[in-house]
Design a protein around this motif. Structure first.
Motif, PDB file in Angstrom:
ATOM      1  N   ALA A  21      11.320   3.864  -4.150  1.00 31.38           N
ATOM      2  CA  ALA A  21      10.982   2.438  -4.142  1.00 31.38           C
ATOM      3  C   ALA A  21      11.430   1.844  -2.811  1.00 31.38           C
ATOM      4  O   ALA A  21      12.396   2.319  -2.207  1.00 31.38           O
ATOM      5  CB  ALA A  21      11.662   1.714  -5.304  1.00 31.38           C
ATOM      6  N   ILE A  22      10.707   0.830  -2.361  1.00 31.12           N
ATOM      7  CA  ILE A  22      11.087   0.128  -1.143  1.00 31.12           C
ATOM      8  C   ILE A  22      10.753  -1.346  -1.303  1.00 31.12           C
ATOM      9  O   ILE A  22       9.680  -1.705  -1.797  1.00 31.12           O
ATOM     10  CB  ILE A  22      10.391   0.734   0.107  1.00 31.12           C
ATOM     11  CG1 ILE A  22      10.915   0.060   1.386  1.00 31.12           C
ATOM     12  CG2 ILE A  22       8.873   0.649  -0.001  1.00 31.12           C
ATOM     13  CD1 ILE A  22      10.507   0.795   2.658  1.00 31.12           C
ATOM     14  N   THR A  23      11.697  -2.217  -0.975  1.00 32.73           N
ATOM     15  CA  THR A  23      11.515  -3.659  -1.067  1.00 32.73           C
ATOM     16  C   THR A  23      11.487  -4.249   0.333  1.00 32.73           C
ATOM     17  O   THR A  23      12.408  -4.009   1.131  1.00 32.73           O
ATOM     18  CB  THR A  23      12.646  -4.310  -1.884  1.00 32.73           C
ATOM     19  OG1 THR A  23      12.689  -3.704  -3.192  1.00 32.73           O
ATOM     20  CG2 THR A  23      12.421  -5.808  -2.015  1.00 32.73           C
ATOM     21  N   LEU A  24      10.415  -5.020   0.613  1.00 34.06           N
ATOM     22  CA  LEU A  24      10.252  -5.609   1.941  1.00 34.06           C
ATOM     23  C   LEU A  24      10.253  -7.132   1.841  1.00 34.06           C
ATOM     24  O   LEU A  24      10.227  -7.710   0.739  1.00 34.06           O
ATOM     25  CB  LEU A  24       8.925  -5.144   2.556  1.00 34.06           C
ATOM     26  CG  LEU A  24       8.678  -3.634   2.608  1.00 34.06           C
ATOM     27  CD1 LEU A  24       7.261  -3.361   3.111  1.00 34.06           C
ATOM     28  CD2 LEU A  24       9.702  -2.956   3.500  1.00 34.06           C
ATOM     29  N   SER A  25      10.281  -7.789   2.988  1.00 31.55           N
ATOM     30  CA  SER A  25      10.153  -9.250   3.036  1.00 31.55           C
ATOM     31  C   SER A  25       8.815  -9.648   2.399  1.00 31.55           C
ATOM     32  O   SER A  25       7.841  -8.877   2.449  1.00 31.55           O
ATOM     33  CB  SER A  25      10.202  -9.747   4.483  1.00 31.55           C
ATOM     34  OG  SER A  25      11.407  -9.366   5.106  1.00 31.55           O
ATOM     35  N   PRO A  26       8.726 -10.845   1.794  1.00 32.75           N
ATOM     36  CA  PRO A  26       7.463 -11.293   1.180  1.00 32.75           C
ATOM     37  C   PRO A  26       6.303 -11.212   2.170  1.00 32.75           C
ATOM     38  O   PRO A  26       6.406 -11.666   3.317  1.00 32.75           O
ATOM     39  CB  PRO A  26       7.758 -12.744   0.793  1.00 32.75           C
ATOM     40  CG  PRO A  26       9.239 -12.772   0.577  1.00 32.75           C
ATOM     41  CD  PRO A  26       9.807 -11.846   1.598  1.00 32.75           C
ATOM     42  N   GLY A  27       5.226 -10.587   1.724  1.00 33.67           N
ATOM     43  CA  GLY A  27       4.030 -10.481   2.553  1.00 33.67           C
ATOM     44  C   GLY A  27       4.022  -9.293   3.497  1.00 33.67           C
ATOM     45  O   GLY A  27       3.014  -9.022   4.157  1.00 33.67           O
ATOM     46  N   ALA A  28       5.132  -8.550   3.620  1.00 34.06           N
ATOM     47  CA  ALA A  28       5.210  -7.418   4.551  1.00 34.06           C
ATOM     48  C   ALA A  28       4.707  -6.136   3.902  1.00 34.06           C
ATOM     49  O   ALA A  28       4.752  -5.963   2.682  1.00 34.06           O
ATOM     50  CB  ALA A  28       6.644  -7.238   5.026  1.00 34.06           C
ATOM     51  N   VAL A  29       4.228  -5.232   4.745  1.00 35.11           N
ATOM     52  CA  VAL A  29       3.816  -3.898   4.317  1.00 35.11           C
ATOM     53  C   VAL A  29       4.414  -2.880   5.284  1.00 35.11           C
ATOM     54  O   VAL A  29       4.850  -3.230   6.391  1.00 35.11           O
ATOM     55  CB  VAL A  29       2.280  -3.756   4.280  1.00 35.11           C
ATOM     56  CG1 VAL A  29       1.668  -4.681   3.235  1.00 35.11           C
ATOM     57  CG2 VAL A  29       1.683  -4.024   5.654  1.00 35.11           C
ATOM     58  N   CYS A  30       4.446  -1.601   4.873  1.00 28.37           N
ATOM     59  CA  CYS A  30       4.989  -0.562   5.763  1.00 28.37           C
ATOM     60  C   CYS A  30       4.245   0.741   5.560  1.00 28.37           C
ATOM     61  O   CYS A  30       3.440   0.881   4.625  1.00 28.37           O
ATOM     62  CB  CYS A  30       6.488  -0.367   5.526  1.00 28.37           C
ATOM     63  SG  CYS A  30       6.876   0.514   4.003  1.00 28.37           S
ATOM     64  N   ASP A  31       4.498   1.685   6.437  1.00 28.59           N
ATOM     65  CA  ASP A  31       3.828   2.983   6.364  1.00 28.59           C
ATOM     66  C   ASP A  31       4.604   3.990   5.517  1.00 28.59           C
ATOM     67  O   ASP A  31       4.256   5.172   5.495  1.00 28.59           O
ATOM     68  CB  ASP A  31       3.585   3.549   7.768  1.00 28.59           C
ATOM     69  CG  ASP A  31       4.849   3.644   8.603  1.00 28.59           C
ATOM     70  OD1 ASP A  31       5.913   3.202   8.124  1.00 28.59           O
ATOM     71  OD2 ASP A  31       4.781   4.173   9.737  1.00 28.59           O
TER      72      ASP A  31
END
Length: 456
Positions: free
Chosen positions: A74-84
């Motif tokens: 699982a990974i939690t990012l800032s609202p609206g962010a995506v990652c690879d």
């Protein structure tokens, strides 16, 4: 070629129109208001430790986890962010990886590093004053103490990496008559360290081996062999890279003596950039063992020799050959000097260091005292400020291979340190062909004696 004036006028007009357009509508399609933080991440059931300022993520996993086959749980990012690296991503974590996080037109790269649970000793001290040499790869600690130390009741204090517990615990009073095993545990990692305490005649004063590489492993064969011997056998010694002296992260004044054992290819290298630090160290009482090409630096680099000249007879070192006879040097009138304590001198007045059959480069740094501008031993002593402790292999008083620069008051309130140079070709540490050398103990004894003498 001149540019026509009408082109300048056209460019100026275009700039004016562009400026007017900006004043009419200063909005942009770029999205620059989003955050790009990794708030949390879990890999193979282990939570990551996130350093936002360094943009670094570190994870410790069990020792039986295959680092080459990891999965992002699982990974939690800032609202609206995506990652690879979304949840479910499989990756090889045996090397650090970059996680690219974007939010609109803003992005940030985090570096994720995954390692197995591990334990490390970061310091080890006996009785509050005897510092141990730690090898976290071999899982050993070696501590030297004075000959009269009582090994049966010694206090061991140490520090370890975060999360590690050790038995026996730090501060315990232990019997080190035999090696003691310490068990260190950090989650799934359990490792035994063997601590050995040796009574030895060596000085406990702080000492350094100076090298031109960033680490001991990066040194050349000859310097590396000498340095490893010192770290393994001389108490309170450490390796110092010349760059550390130049950038000020290590101060020479922290050491009672330093050993510079260089090869002929090192000249002059970074030592020219550290010349003032070495000169100041010596002027304020620091002592130096300058062997092999270390002897060259007593000239205008370190400014130790009165005439600021290197030995005037330097040769060899390019290749090696197998000795057909035992090689050493001849003691010239100073048989009672402390550097010769306990070393046998043969019937010809020589101390042998290498036996026939050993490979030797023949690297020699000596003075021809009968040559110009010296003309004689007295002339050499007056010009250099040194005294001769040894000549070449075959007795020749006019060839000085070991010399001593004794202390004198150079600055108000300060007396210089002592400097010993060893330029005999027999003084080589690196075993090139594995031949038996019954005289190696003489190399060791000579070096130990010189270090103790310089630490007085």
């Amino acid at each position: 070629m001149k540019t026509p004036k009408h082109i300048y006028r056209s460019l100026l007009g275009a700039l004016i129109l562009a400026a007017g357009a900006c004043t009419d509508d200063n909005t942009s399609d770029l999205r620059l208001d989003g955050d790009t933080r990794v708030e949390a991440i879990s890999v193979n059931g282990y939570d990551g430790d996130i350093d936002h300022s360094a943009r670094a993520i570190s994870l410790s996993v069990a020792t039986d986890v295959n680092l080459a086959e990891l999965t992002v749980d699982a990974i939690t990012l800032s609202p609206g962010a995506v990652c690879d690296y979304p949840a479910g991503t499989r990756f090889d974590g045996s090397l650090p990886r970059a996680i690219h996080v974007t939010n609109g037109d803003v992005y940030t790269d985090y570096t994720i590093t995954v390692k197995h649970d591990n334990v490390e000793f970061t310091s080890f001290i006996i009785n509050g004053e005897y510092t141990g040499t730690i090898d976290n790869n071999a899982r050993t600690v070696l501590v030297f103490v004075p000959l009269d130390a009582d090994l049966t009741a010694m206090q061991a204090t140490f520090t370890v990496n975060d999360g590690t517990s050790v038995t026996p615990e730090s501060g315990s009073l232990l019997d080190f008559s035999l090696p003691v095993v310490f068990t260190a545990v950090n989650r799934t990692a359990t490792v035994e360290y063997t601590v050995t305490v040796i009574r030895d005649e060596m000085s406990q004063a702080p000492k350094a081996f100076i090298g031109n590489a960033a680490s001991v492993d990066a040194l050349g064969d000859e310097a590396g062999a000498a340095c490893r011997w010192m770290l393994d056998n001389v108490p309170n010694s450490r390796y110092v890279a010349i760059q550390e002296i130049i950038d000020g992260s290590v101060l020479l004044d922290d050491f009672k003596m330093v050993w510079c054992h260089f090869d002929w290819t090192d000249w002059p290298g970074q030592l020219w950039d550290s010349r003032d630090q070495f000169n100041s160290y010596w002027l304020r009482g620091g002592s130096i063992l300058a062997s092999r090409d270390g002897a060259r630096y007593i000239n205008d680099v370190w400014r130790i020799a009165r005439d600021q000249q290197s030995p005037n007879n330097m040769f060899g070192g390019e290749s090696s050959e197998t000795l057909t006879y035992a090689l050493g040097f001849t003691v010239t009138g100073h048989e009672d000097h402390a550097i010769y304590d306990g070393i046998g001198i043969d019937a010809d007045g020589r101390i042998l260091l290498l036996d026939k059959g050993c490979a030797n480069t023949g690297r020699t740094l000596q003075w021809g005292v009968d040559w110009e501008p010296y003309g004689s031993m007295l002339g050499w002593e007056e010009r250099t400020g040194a005294k001769a402790l040894a000549s070449g292999h075959d007795f020749d008083i006019n060839r000085v291979t070991i010399a001593e620069f004794e202390p004198y008051e150079a600055l108000k309130g300060f007396t210089t340190g002592t400097v010993i140079t060893i330029g005999t070709p027999a003084y080589e540490w690196y075993d090139r062909n594995g031949a038996a050398n019954p005289y190696r103990d003489n190399i060791i004894a000579l070096t130990k004696n010189a270090i103790n003498y310089l630490c007085k």
